[in-house]
Motif scaffolding. Structure first.
Motif, mmCIF file in Angstrom:
data_model
loop_
_atom_site.group_PDB
_atom_site.id
_atom_site.type_symbol
_atom_site.label_atom_id
_atom_site.label_comp_id
_atom_site.label_asym_id
_atom_site.label_seq_id
_atom_site.Cartn_x
_atom_site.Cartn_y
_atom_site.Cartn_z
ATOM 1 N N MET A 1 -8.855 10.206 5.126
ATOM 2 C CA MET A 1 -8.256 9.973 3.823
ATOM 3 C C MET A 1 -6.757 9.708 3.965
ATOM 4 S SD MET A 1 -8.907 9.931 0.538
ATOM 5 C CE MET A 1 -8.385 10.393 -1.054
ATOM 6 N N GLU A 2 -6.057 10.470 4.836
ATOM 7 C CA GLU A 2 -4.615 10.274 5.000
ATOM 8 C C GLU A 2 -4.303 8.882 5.535
ATOM 9 O OE1 GLU A 2 -0.800 12.252 7.174
ATOM 10 O OE2 GLU A 2 -2.351 13.515 6.322
ATOM 11 N N THR A 3 -5.129 8.366 6.444
ATOM 12 C CA THR A 3 -4.927 7.014 6.954
ATOM 13 C C THR A 3 -5.015 6.007 5.818
ATOM 14 O OG1 THR A 3 -5.920 7.673 9.047
ATOM 15 C CG2 THR A 3 -5.731 5.320 8.620
ATOM 16 N N LEU A 4 -5.963 6.198 4.941
ATOM 17 C CA LEU A 4 -6.123 5.315 3.796
ATOM 18 C C LEU A 4 -4.878 5.357 2.916
ATOM 19 C CD1 LEU A 4 -7.893 3.470 2.026
ATOM 20 C CD2 LEU A 4 -8.767 5.534 0.946
ATOM 21 N N LEU A 5 -4.344 6.555 2.682
ATOM 22 C CA LEU A 5 -3.165 6.686 1.838
ATOM 23 C C LEU A 5 -1.963 5.980 2.449
ATOM 24 C CD1 LEU A 5 -3.448 10.402 0.692
ATOM 25 C CD2 LEU A 5 -3.946 8.358 -0.621
ATOM 26 N N LYS A 6 -1.774 6.087 3.748
ATOM 27 C CA LYS A 6 -0.643 5.440 4.392
ATOM 28 C C LYS A 6 -0.767 3.922 4.334
ATOM 29 C CE LYS A 6 1.999 8.767 5.648
ATOM 30 N NZ LYS A 6 3.306 8.911 5.048
ATOM 31 N N LYS A 7 -1.977 3.393 4.468
ATOM 32 C CA LYS A 7 -2.174 1.953 4.415
ATOM 33 C C LYS A 7 -1.900 1.409 3.023
ATOM 34 C CE LYS A 7 -5.475 1.513 8.155
ATOM 35 N NZ LYS A 7 -6.843 1.173 8.527
ATOM 36 N N MET A 8 -2.069 2.230 2.017
ATOM 37 C CA MET A 8 -1.882 1.778 0.651
ATOM 38 C C MET A 8 -0.464 2.055 0.137
ATOM 39 S SD MET A 8 -5.548 2.855 -0.949
ATOM 40 C CE MET A 8 -5.120 2.271 -2.575
ATOM 41 N N SER A 9 0.424 2.505 0.994
ATOM 42 C CA SER A 9 1.789 2.797 0.578
ATOM 43 C C SER A 9 2.504 1.529 0.144
ATOM 44 C CB SER A 9 2.559 3.443 1.729
ATOM 45 O OG SER A 9 1.979 4.671 2.063
ATOM 46 N N ILE A 10 3.505 1.727 -0.664
ATOM 47 C CA ILE A 10 4.292 0.630 -1.200
ATOM 48 C C ILE A 10 5.745 0.818 -0.794
ATOM 49 C CG2 ILE A 10 5.187 -0.361 -3.338
ATOM 50 C CD1 ILE A 10 2.524 0.396 -4.640
ATOM 51 N N VAL A 11 6.386 -0.274 -0.421
ATOM 52 C CA VAL A 11 7.830 -0.276 -0.196
ATOM 53 C C VAL A 11 8.405 -1.286 -1.171
ATOM 54 C CG1 VAL A 11 9.701 -0.789 1.406
ATOM 55 C CG2 VAL A 11 7.625 0.308 2.247
ATOM 56 N N THR A 12 9.306 -0.845 -2.020
ATOM 57 C CA THR A 12 9.926 -1.771 -2.954
ATOM 58 C C THR A 12 11.297 -2.170 -2.424
ATOM 59 O OG1 THR A 12 10.933 -0.021 -4.291
ATOM 60 C CG2 THR A 12 8.755 -0.778 -4.953
ATOM 61 N N LEU A 13 11.681 -3.385 -2.710
ATOM 62 C CA LEU A 13 13.020 -3.887 -2.408
ATOM 63 C C LEU A 13 13.698 -4.120 -3.741
ATOM 64 C CD1 LEU A 13 12.187 -6.530 0.343
ATOM 65 C CD2 LEU A 13 12.887 -4.169 0.656
ATOM 66 N N GLN A 14 14.831 -3.475 -3.939
ATOM 67 C CA GLN A 14 15.542 -3.576 -5.199
ATOM 68 C C GLN A 14 16.852 -4.310 -4.933
ATOM 69 O OE1 GLN A 14 13.770 0.763 -6.230
ATOM 70 N NE2 GLN A 14 15.849 0.405 -6.852
ATOM 71 N N PHE A 15 16.949 -5.546 -5.446
ATOM 72 C CA PHE A 15 18.103 -6.399 -5.197
ATOM 73 C C PHE A 15 19.024 -6.447 -6.411
ATOM 74 C CE2 PHE A 15 15.091 -8.045 -2.140
ATOM 75 C CZ PHE A 15 15.884 -8.358 -1.043
ATOM 76 N N GLY A 16 20.303 -6.237 -6.188
ATOM 77 C CA GLY A 16 21.315 -6.452 -7.222
ATOM 78 C C GLY A 16 21.248 -5.464 -8.366
ATOM 79 N N GLN A 17 22.117 -5.704 -9.331
ATOM 80 C CA GLN A 17 22.235 -4.799 -10.470
ATOM 81 C C GLN A 17 20.934 -4.675 -11.234
ATOM 82 O OE1 GLN A 17 25.452 -5.693 -13.142
ATOM 83 N NE2 GLN A 17 24.848 -4.136 -14.605
ATOM 84 N N CYS A 18 20.341 -5.787 -11.584
ATOM 85 C CA CYS A 18 19.102 -5.747 -12.368
ATOM 86 C C CYS A 18 17.971 -5.084 -11.581
ATOM 87 C CB CYS A 18 18.709 -7.159 -12.777
ATOM 88 S SG CYS A 18 17.194 -7.236 -13.753
ATOM 89 N N GLY A 19 17.779 -5.500 -10.334
ATOM 90 C CA GLY A 19 16.708 -4.932 -9.514
ATOM 91 C C GLY A 19 16.866 -3.442 -9.316
ATOM 92 N N ASN A 20 18.107 -2.995 -9.135
ATOM 93 C CA ASN A 20 18.339 -1.572 -8.919
ATOM 94 C C ASN A 20 18.159 -0.760 -10.190
ATOM 95 O OD1 ASN A 20 18.843 -1.488 -6.107
ATOM 96 N ND2 ASN A 20 20.765 -2.518 -6.492
#
Length: 119
Positions: A1-20
């Motif tokens: 189950m933990e392997t599944l959770l790690k594969k489904m992780s999300i990394v967001t990139l927040q660019f600039g004033q609006c994105g942040n």
């Protein structure tokens, strides 16, 4: 189950004033949703925490996100505390997206690539 959770992780990139600002609002909303005391949502809460956050050794949730800006003004005003921040004090882009994209992005390109690969 933990392997599944790690594969489904999300990394967001927040660019600039609006994105942040949007990213800060996103993580605040996710946190509020997770912290609602509803026992029927325990599995949902666990999955949401593992998808959106890293949990440090002190049990603090750290958003799985990279904050990117050419000035630190907005980064300093964000309510949520992020650990992956790339903010150069090279001045902003004066609300000129094309200038930020064509010129300022050159300053941050390598750092952003390295941060995303490490994350």
């Amino acid at each position: 189950m933990e392997t599944l959770l790690k594969k489904m992780s999300i990394v967001t990139l927040q660019f600039g004033q609006c994105g942040n600002q949007i990213g800060d609002s996103l993580y605040s909303t996710i946190t509020e949703d997770i912290q609602i005391k509803d026992t029927s949502k325990n599995i949902y809460n666990c999955l949401a925490v593992n998808k959106w956050f890293d949990i440090n050794k002190h049990g603090v949730w750290e958003p799985r996100s990279v904050i990117i800006d050419t000035e630190s003004k907005v980064v300093d005003s964000i309510r949520f505390k992020f650990k992956n921040i790339i903010a150069k004090s090279s001045g902003g882009s004066a609300n000129n997206w094309a200038y930020g994209y064509m010129e300022k992005s050159k300053i941050l390109k390598n750092e952003v690539s390295n941060m995303v690969q490490v994350k």
